[in-house]
Design a protein around this motif. Structure first.
Motif, PDB file in Angstrom:
ATOM      1  N   PHE A   1       3.516  -3.099  12.970  1.00  0.00           N
ATOM      2  CA  PHE A   1       2.270  -3.314  12.310  1.00  0.00           C
ATOM      3  C   PHE A   1       2.423  -3.733  10.934  1.00  0.00           C
ATOM      4  CE2 PHE A   1       1.387   0.516  15.190  1.00  0.00           C
ATOM      5  CZ  PHE A   1       0.340   0.170  15.660  1.00  0.00           C
ATOM      6  N   ASN A   2       1.608  -4.889  10.948  1.00  0.00           N
ATOM      7  CA  ASN A   2       1.661  -5.474   9.344  1.00  0.00           C
ATOM      8  C   ASN A   2       0.321  -5.440   8.699  1.00  0.00           C
ATOM      9  OD1 ASN A   2       2.016  -7.323   7.532  1.00  0.00           O
ATOM     10  ND2 ASN A   2       2.128  -9.166   8.531  1.00  0.00           N
ATOM     11  N   PHE A   3      -0.023  -4.627   7.664  1.00  0.00           N
ATOM     12  CA  PHE A   3      -1.314  -4.069   7.280  1.00  0.00           C
ATOM     13  C   PHE A   3      -1.531  -5.182   6.025  1.00  0.00           C
ATOM     14  CE2 PHE A   3      -0.042  -0.117   9.465  1.00  0.00           C
ATOM     15  CZ  PHE A   3      -1.234   0.198  10.109  1.00  0.00           C
ATOM     16  N   HIS A   4      -2.893  -5.638   6.059  1.00  0.00           N
ATOM     17  CA  HIS A   4      -3.355  -6.522   5.050  1.00  0.00           C
ATOM     18  C   HIS A   4      -3.571  -5.835   3.710  1.00  0.00           C
ATOM     19  CE1 HIS A   4      -7.576  -5.138   5.045  1.00  0.00           C
ATOM     20  NE2 HIS A   4      -7.529  -5.082   6.555  1.00  0.00           N
ATOM     21  N   GLY A   5      -3.789  -6.609   2.628  1.00  0.00           N
ATOM     22  CA  GLY A   5      -4.208  -5.993   1.422  1.00  0.00           C
ATOM     23  C   GLY A   5      -5.474  -5.813   1.001  1.00  0.00           C
ATOM     24  N   PHE A   6      -5.892  -5.171  -0.068  1.00  0.00           N
ATOM     25  CA  PHE A   6      -7.268  -4.749  -0.251  1.00  0.00           C
ATOM     26  C   PHE A   6      -8.025  -5.914  -0.247  1.00  0.00           C
ATOM     27  CE2 PHE A   6     -10.641  -3.397  -3.397  1.00  0.00           C
ATOM     28  CZ  PHE A   6     -11.151  -2.165  -2.842  1.00  0.00           C
ATOM     29  N   GLY A   7      -9.139  -5.915   0.337  1.00  0.00           N
ATOM     30  CA  GLY A   7     -10.281  -7.288   0.284  1.00  0.00           C
ATOM     31  C   GLY A   7      -9.591  -8.322   1.039  1.00  0.00           C
ATOM     32  N   SER A   8      -8.422  -8.179   1.931  1.00  0.00           N
ATOM     33  CA  SER A   8      -8.163  -9.184   2.899  1.00  0.00           C
ATOM     34  C   SER A   8      -8.287  -8.964   4.092  1.00  0.00           C
ATOM     35  CB  SER A   8      -6.428  -9.577   2.707  1.00  0.00           C
ATOM     36  OG  SER A   8      -6.276 -10.516   3.176  1.00  0.00           O
ATOM     37  N   ASN A   9      -7.846  -9.442   5.258  1.00  0.00           N
ATOM     38  CA  ASN A   9      -8.068  -9.112   6.437  1.00  0.00           C
ATOM     39  C   ASN A   9      -6.904  -9.545   7.294  1.00  0.00           C
ATOM     40  OD1 ASN A   9      -8.248 -12.210   7.526  1.00  0.00           O
ATOM     41  ND2 ASN A   9     -10.320 -11.851   5.900  1.00  0.00           N
TER      42      ASN A   9
ATOM     43  N   GLY B   1      -1.819  -2.535   1.836  1.00  0.00           N
ATOM     44  CA  GLY B   1      -0.981  -2.385   3.204  1.00  0.00           C
ATOM     45  C   GLY B   1       0.319  -1.653   3.064  1.00  0.00           C
ATOM     46  N   GLY B   2       1.118  -1.911   2.047  1.00  0.00           N
ATOM     47  CA  GLY B   2       2.274  -1.329   1.423  1.00  0.00           C
ATOM     48  C   GLY B   2       1.791  -0.018   1.144  1.00  0.00           C
ATOM     49  N   TYR B   3       0.798   0.295   0.383  1.00  0.00           N
ATOM     50  CA  TYR B   3       0.738   1.787   0.165  1.00  0.00           C
ATOM     51  C   TYR B   3       0.333   2.464   1.320  1.00  0.00           C
ATOM     52  CZ  TYR B   3      -0.533   1.029  -4.983  1.00  0.00           C
ATOM     53  OH  TYR B   3      -0.566   0.886  -6.262  1.00  0.00           O
ATOM     54  N   PHE B   4      -0.474   1.791   2.236  1.00  0.00           N
ATOM     55  CA  PHE B   4      -0.659   2.450   3.638  1.00  0.00           C
ATOM     56  C   PHE B   4       0.577   2.718   4.452  1.00  0.00           C
ATOM     57  CE2 PHE B   4      -2.546   2.524   8.047  1.00  0.00           C
ATOM     58  CZ  PHE B   4      -3.122   3.779   7.983  1.00  0.00           C
ATOM     59  N   SER B   5       1.559   1.721   4.323  1.00  0.00           N
ATOM     60  CA  SER B   5       2.880   2.010   5.132  1.00  0.00           C
ATOM     61  C   SER B   5       3.507   3.387   4.592  1.00  0.00           C
ATOM     62  CB  SER B   5       3.565   0.840   4.913  1.00  0.00           C
ATOM     63  OG  SER B   5       3.063  -0.013   5.661  1.00  0.00           O
ATOM     64  N   PHE B   6       3.494   3.498   3.335  1.00  0.00           N
ATOM     65  CA  PHE B   6       3.965   4.595   2.771  1.00  0.00           C
ATOM     66  C   PHE B   6       3.492   5.930   3.186  1.00  0.00           C
ATOM     67  CE2 PHE B   6       5.865   2.182  -0.760  1.00  0.00           C
ATOM     68  CZ  PHE B   6       7.466   2.589  -0.459  1.00  0.00           C
ATOM     69  N   LEU B   7       1.873   6.002   3.295  1.00  0.00           N
ATOM     70  CA  LEU B   7       1.051   7.107   3.880  1.00  0.00           C
ATOM     71  C   LEU B   7       1.513   7.258   5.437  1.00  0.00           C
ATOM     72  CD1 LEU B   7      -1.112   9.041   3.184  1.00  0.00           C
ATOM     73  CD2 LEU B   7      -2.807   7.404   4.037  1.00  0.00           C
TER      74      LEU B   7
ATOM     75  N   ALA C   1       8.117  -0.808   5.497  1.00  0.00           N
ATOM     76  CA  ALA C   1       8.337  -1.518   4.119  1.00  0.00           C
ATOM     77  C   ALA C   1       7.115  -1.787   3.530  1.00  0.00           C
ATOM     78  CB  ALA C   1       9.134  -3.039   4.403  1.00  0.00           C
ATOM     79  N   SER C   2       7.300  -1.961   2.251  1.00  0.00           N
ATOM     80  CA  SER C   2       6.137  -2.125   1.338  1.00  0.00           C
ATOM     81  C   SER C   2       6.477  -3.424   0.529  1.00  0.00           C
ATOM     82  CB  SER C   2       5.735  -0.937   0.481  1.00  0.00           C
ATOM     83  OG  SER C   2       5.031  -1.413  -0.662  1.00  0.00           O
ATOM     84  N   VAL C   3       5.577  -4.259   0.625  1.00  0.00           N
ATOM     85  CA  VAL C   3       5.547  -5.494  -0.317  1.00  0.00           C
ATOM     86  C   VAL C   3       4.296  -5.505  -1.358  1.00  0.00           C
ATOM     87  CG1 VAL C   3       5.462  -8.109  -0.256  1.00  0.00           C
ATOM     88  CG2 VAL C   3       6.554  -7.077   1.572  1.00  0.00           C
ATOM     89  N   THR C   4       4.573  -5.338  -2.634  1.00  0.00           N
ATOM     90  CA  THR C   4       3.888  -5.258  -3.537  1.00  0.00           C
ATOM     91  C   THR C   4       3.198  -4.083  -3.511  1.00  0.00           C
ATOM     92  OG1 THR C   4       1.978  -6.361  -2.832  1.00  0.00           O
ATOM     93  CG2 THR C   4       3.579  -7.622  -3.711  1.00  0.00           C
ATOM     94  N   GLY C   5       3.319  -2.959  -2.843  1.00  0.00           N
ATOM     95  CA  GLY C   5       2.473  -1.772  -2.641  1.00  0.00           C
ATOM     96  C   GLY C   5       3.260  -0.706  -3.720  1.00  0.00           C
ATOM     97  N   SER C   6       2.702   0.390  -3.410  1.00  0.00           N
ATOM     98  CA  SER C   6       3.711   1.705  -4.055  1.00  0.00           C
ATOM     99  C   SER C   6       3.082   3.100  -3.393  1.00  0.00           C
ATOM    100  CB  SER C   6       3.174   1.881  -5.705  1.00  0.00           C
ATOM    101  OG  SER C   6       3.946   2.839  -5.963  1.00  0.00           O
ATOM    102  N   MET C   7       2.905   4.012  -4.120  1.00  0.00           N
ATOM    103  CA  MET C   7       2.473   5.155  -3.431  1.00  0.00           C
ATOM    104  C   MET C   7       1.400   5.835  -4.635  1.00  0.00           C
ATOM    105  SD  MET C   7       5.788   7.275  -2.125  1.00  0.00           S
ATOM    106  CE  MET C   7       4.903   8.603  -1.415  1.00  0.00           C
TER     107      MET C   7
END
Length: 380
Positions: free
Chosen positions: A53-61, A139-145, A158-164
């Motif tokens: 799974f590769n989740f997009h960022g906020f406001g993206s798609n 999408g990185g935040y969500f991967s942590f979730l 794996a998270s790129v530019t995300g956090s928790m």
């Protein structure tokens, strides 16, 4: 849950020797949810394959994310199926419900992910022990979730530019040691590296949580990433926190002076590190693990299985590209556009050969042979 019937029937008629991108949908929690599915050329259904799974960022798609954080060429050689889900709208921005900056959302994205796993697994031969999640920013935040709330189905994240977010951090309850890779720039102005905001934990806090949970050494092995592109104005170190018993590690690429970007991305915004490719490193990391722990996949990298070692020049290109490499026998090729359609084909018969791109519109393409896929950015 349902697949769009027309698209599914169309897929059944497609020769699976070609990469295929499908726009699919299922109903979850009373909402019609969409996702893009990328099927690599070497998928036959005879053997189970990983799911990423590769989740997009906020406001993206999902469409933007498949280009920006691109795994398609890797999927073509490593043989995994790739998913780009679509978030729902929150204040007119597509999002993943992680708490923090998405407070007010009632969307069940964790349940949606589980439903996608069920639906995809019902139609494709998925290795249930090798399901992975990554993503950009939200999408990185969500991967942590997912690592916290769907760990019975997620092998590594794996998270790129995300956090928790604090909500994810405080209620995290993973069911097994979980390999975690964090990639983050120290000058990220969107998700601050040091936290300092109510809605996001610092990267040091996030790393400390997973180092402790995975029972890793607090003293990392530090590897300096070679500064192969000094013009990007940033450098990187790789921190590996090892568990020598289980070999389930917690890792971090720290990008000094890096911004809110995906390292190695073709679209080179300010602060984008070009010394390493985040997509390559994420797959190398994931391929070491299944849900039970350390269990490496053999021969997963493009270079290991490539026998042609072809390259293209120039890239980006306007009217044509020159193919260079050791070609000892005729090599059929196809050029695939961003929607998975074959738009040009031919045979490479010389060491240096020009391919005319003048009739193709601007897009990101794959030059695909039997053993190699090369990204080509065509510009006007």
């Amino acid at each position: 849950m349902r697949l769009y019937t027309g698209l599914f029937l169309l897929f059944l008629s497609i020769n699976l020797s070609a990469q295929t991108t499908l726009n699919l949908s299922l109903e979850h929690d009373g909402i019609e949810r969409d996702y893009r599915l990328y099927i690599p050329a070497n998928y036959t259904g005879d053997e189970s394959v990983p799911l990423l799974f590769n989740f997009h960022g906020f406001g993206s798609n999902g469409f933007e994310q498949q280009f920006y954080g691109d795994f398609r060429a890797i999927a073509d050689t490593a043989g995994f199926i790739l998913v780009h889900p679509e978030g729902t709208l929150l204040n007119n921005n597509a999002h993943w419900n992680v708490g923090g900056f998405t407070i007010g959302s009632t969307t069940d994205d964790v349940g949606f992910t589980a439903a996608m796993i069920d639906s995809i697994s019902a139609n494709y031969n998925i290795n249930a022990e090798r399901i992975y999640s990554t993503g950009m920013s939200n999408g990185g935040y969500f991967s942590f979730l997912l690592a916290c709330q769907l760990s019975d189905r997620i092998a590594a994240i794996a998270s790129v530019t995300g956090s928790m977010t604090p909500e994810t951090f405080n209620a995290c309850d993973p069911q097994h040691p979980t390999p975690v890779l964090q990639i983050h720039g120290t000058e990220d102005a969107t998700v601050p590296y040091d936290g300092g905001v109510l809605w996001s934990k610092s990267i040091d806090e996030v790393m400390a949580y997973w180092i402790d949970f995975n029972n890793c050494s607090e003293t990392p092995e530090v590897i300096e990433v070679p500064d192969v592109n000094p013009n990007d104005n940033c450098t990187a170190d790789r921190f590996i926190y090892r568990n020598t018993d289980t070999q389930i590690n917690t890792e971090h690429f720290k990008v000094y002076d890096g911004g809110h970007t995906w390292p190695g991305a073709v679209f080179n915004f300010a602060g984008t590190n070009q010394d390493f490719n985040a997509s390559d490193e994420i797959w190398k990391f994931f391929s070491q693990y299944d849900i039970n722990g350390y269990n490496p996949i053999i021969n997963t990298s493009t270079k290991e299985i490539s026998v042609e070692e072809l390259s293209v020049f120039p890239n980006p290109a306007t009217t044509s590209v020159q193919i260079k490499g050791s070609i000892t026998a005729p090599i059929p090729y196809r050029i695939i556009n961003s929607t998975g359609q074959s738009c040009k084909s031919g045979t490479l018969t010389e060491q240096d050969q020009l391919i005319d791109l003048s009739e193709l519109p601007a897009d990101l393409y794959l030059l695909n042979t039997a053993t190699q896929s090369i990204k080509i950015l065509k510009i006007n």
